[in-house]
Design an enzyme around this catalytic site. Structure first.
Site, PDB file in Angstrom:
ATOM      1  CB  SER A  57      -1.677   5.617  40.589  1.00  0.00           C
ATOM      2  OG  SER A  57      -2.815   6.451  40.514  1.00  0.00           O
ATOM      3  CG  ASN A  58      -5.274   7.777  36.757  1.00  0.00           C
ATOM      4  OD1 ASN A  58      -6.105   7.230  36.255  1.00  0.00           O
ATOM      5  ND2 ASN A  58      -5.514   8.336  37.978  1.00  0.00           N
TER       6      ASN A  58
ATOM      7  NE  ARG B 186      -6.425  30.410  36.729  1.00  0.00           N
ATOM      8  CZ  ARG B 186      -7.878  30.353  37.181  1.00  0.00           C
ATOM      9  NH1 ARG B 186      -8.701  30.493  36.481  1.00  0.00           N
ATOM     10  NH2 ARG B 186      -7.691  30.166  38.229  1.00  0.00           N
TER      11      ARG B 186
ATOM     12  CG  MET C  83      -3.205  18.830  42.004  1.00  0.00           C
ATOM     13  SD  MET C  83      -4.962  17.972  41.830  1.00  0.00           S
ATOM     14  CE  MET C  83      -5.600  18.968  43.223  1.00  0.00           C
TER      15      MET C  83
ATOM     16  CG  LEU D 273      -4.981  23.680  32.311  1.00  0.00           C
ATOM     17  CD1 LEU D 273      -5.391  22.231  31.282  1.00  0.00           C
ATOM     18  CD2 LEU D 273      -3.589  23.941  32.069  1.00  0.00           C
TER      19      LEU D 273
ATOM     20  CG  ASN E 176      -9.534  16.233  34.460  1.00  0.00           C
ATOM     21  OD1 ASN E 176      -8.487  15.682  34.603  1.00  0.00           O
ATOM     22  ND2 ASN E 176     -10.395  16.591  35.084  1.00  0.00           N
TER      23      ASN E 176
ATOM     24  CG  HIS F 131     -13.527  15.184  38.790  1.00  0.00           C
ATOM     25  ND1 HIS F 131     -12.799  16.120  39.668  1.00  0.00           N
ATOM     26  CD2 HIS F 131     -14.788  15.251  39.456  1.00  0.00           C
ATOM     27  CE1 HIS F 131     -13.447  16.787  40.614  1.00  0.00           C
ATOM     28  NE2 HIS F 131     -14.500  16.075  40.684  1.00  0.00           N
TER      29      HIS F 131
ATOM     30  CB  SER G 147     -16.595  11.725  35.289  1.00  0.00           C
ATOM     31  OG  SER G 147     -17.442  11.754  36.185  1.00  0.00           O
TER      32      SER G 147
ATOM     33  CG  ASP H 121     -12.880  28.463  29.231  1.00  0.00           C
ATOM     34  OD1 ASP H 121     -11.785  28.264  29.647  1.00  0.00           O
ATOM     35  OD2 ASP H 121     -13.311  29.453  28.423  1.00  0.00           O
ATOM     36  CD  GLU H 122     -19.581  24.520  33.284  1.00  0.00           C
ATOM     37  OE1 GLU H 122     -20.236  24.113  34.321  1.00  0.00           O
ATOM     38  OE2 GLU H 122     -19.668  24.482  32.164  1.00  0.00           O
TER      39      GLU H 122
ATOM     40  CG  ASP I  81     -13.471  19.245  37.980  1.00  0.00           C
ATOM     41  OD1 ASP I  81     -12.380  18.899  37.211  1.00  0.00           O
ATOM     42  OD2 ASP I  81     -13.333  19.413  39.301  1.00  0.00           O
TER      43      ASP I  81
ATOM     44  CD  GLN J 156      -5.691   7.423  43.060  1.00  0.00           C
ATOM     45  OE1 GLN J 156      -4.942   6.590  43.363  1.00  0.00           O
ATOM     46  NE2 GLN J 156      -5.589   8.588  42.734  1.00  0.00           N
TER      47      GLN J 156
HETATM   48  C1  GRF Z   1      -6.971  10.756  40.476  1.00  0.00           C
HETATM   49  O1  GRF Z   1      -7.756  10.345  41.455  1.00  0.00           O
HETATM   50  C2  GRF Z   1      -7.802  11.624  39.482  1.00  0.00           C
HETATM   51  O2  GRF Z   1      -9.039  11.365  39.436  1.00  0.00           O
HETATM   52  C3  GRF Z   1      -7.587  13.082  40.028  1.00  0.00           C
HETATM   53  O3  GRF Z   1      -6.309  13.055  40.461  1.00  0.00           O
HETATM   54  C4  GRF Z   1      -5.863  11.984  40.836  1.00  0.00           C
HETATM   55  C5  GRF Z   1      -4.611  11.609  40.342  1.00  0.00           C
HETATM   56  O4  GRF Z   1      -3.802  10.366  40.816  1.00  0.00           O
HETATM   57  N1  GRF Z   1      -7.781  14.010  38.765  1.00  0.00           N
HETATM   58  P1  GRF Z   1      -2.444   9.927  40.226  1.00  0.00           P
HETATM   59  O5  GRF Z   1      -1.489  11.063  40.227  1.00  0.00           O
HETATM   60  O6  GRF Z   1      -2.889   9.654  38.882  1.00  0.00           O
HETATM   61  O7  GRF Z   1      -2.149   8.834  41.143  1.00  0.00           O
END
Ligand code: GRF
Length: 214
Positions: free
Chosen positions: A13-14, A58, A83, A86, A100, A102, A129, A135-136, A138, A164
């Site tokens: 969706s993003n 990895r 998910m 890295l 990223n 989060h 955010s 490397d940490e 989030d 979202q």
């Molecule tokens: C989002 O909520 C984002 O914050 C997280 O994963 C989700 C991805 O959703 N990292 P989508 O695949 O973009 O719908």
């Protein structure tokens, strides 16, 4: 404009919001063959690339990803629900060039199940955010946070949807800065238009984001 890759494992969706905003997405890469994000890329006529994690650790997965990105001349990355953690060499290579999003107000609630954890804690606000990746997990430098209320009676699903929707408003804007070469990392932190960001932007979904940076 830089050539962006969006890395996504889920619904995308993003990704949809990024494409709708006209960001220069060169390719979409996933570690899941059936990711909805790959379908969205195909629908948009953008290369939809499955990079198979099978048989990889990895580090070797990082190499596989890198080969794919290099073959597509990618020079900036937006993680959008990717998910997989890295590996360090990959993160270093993309230092200052990979963002990223989060679903929490970092540094609170790194990792998974953020909406559930917010409800369990009884927080009254939540959000998302956008940060550079280091490397940490989030833990990289923050660029912007979008805050939403937690309302009485909210459940995990309602809260996730609210967060979202807020993500879809802000990620295209910050991703656009990255694509335009306006956003980067310097020795003293996040740079926007050559100036150090003293602190991350903190906005609501109603904020006029065009006012944030000239
Ligand atoms: C989002 O909520 C984002 O914050 C997280 O994963 C989700 C991805 O959703 N990292 P989508 O695949 O973009 O719908």
């Amino acid at each position: 404009m830089h050539r962006l890759a969006v890395l996504a494992s889920g619904h995308g969706s993003n990704l949809h919001a990024l494409l709708a905003a006209g960001l220069p997405v060169t390719c979409v890469v996933s570690d899941r063959k059936s990711a909805g994000a790959l379908d969205r890329a195909r629908d948009a006529g953008i290369p939809a690339l499955f990079v198979d994690p099978d048989g990889c650790n990895r580090a070797t997965y990082g190499l596989r990803l890198q080969a794919c990105l290099a073959a597509n001349d990618v020079d900036r990355i937006l993680l959008a629900g990717f998910m997989r953690v890295l590996d360090s060499a990959f993160v270093q290579r993309w230092h200052g060039r990979m963002l990223n999003i989060h679903p929490s107000l970092l540094p609170k609630y790194r990792g998974l199940h953020t909406h559930r954890r917010v409800l369990e804690a009884g927080d009254t606000e939540h959000g998302a955010s956008v940060h550079f990746v280091n490397d940490e997990l989030d833990g990289g430098p923050l660029v912007l946070q979008v805050v939403v209320p937690v309302r009485p009676g909210d459940d995990e699903q309602i809260l996730q949807q609210r967060v979202q929707e807020a993500e879809h408003r802000v990620y295209p804007v910050v991703g656009g800065w990255l694509a335009a070469g306006r956003l980067g990392l310097g020795d003293n932190g996040v740079l926007l238009d050559g100036r150090v960001l003293a602190q991350p932007f903190r906005v609501t979904p109603e904020t006029d984001l065009s006012c944030l940076a000239a």
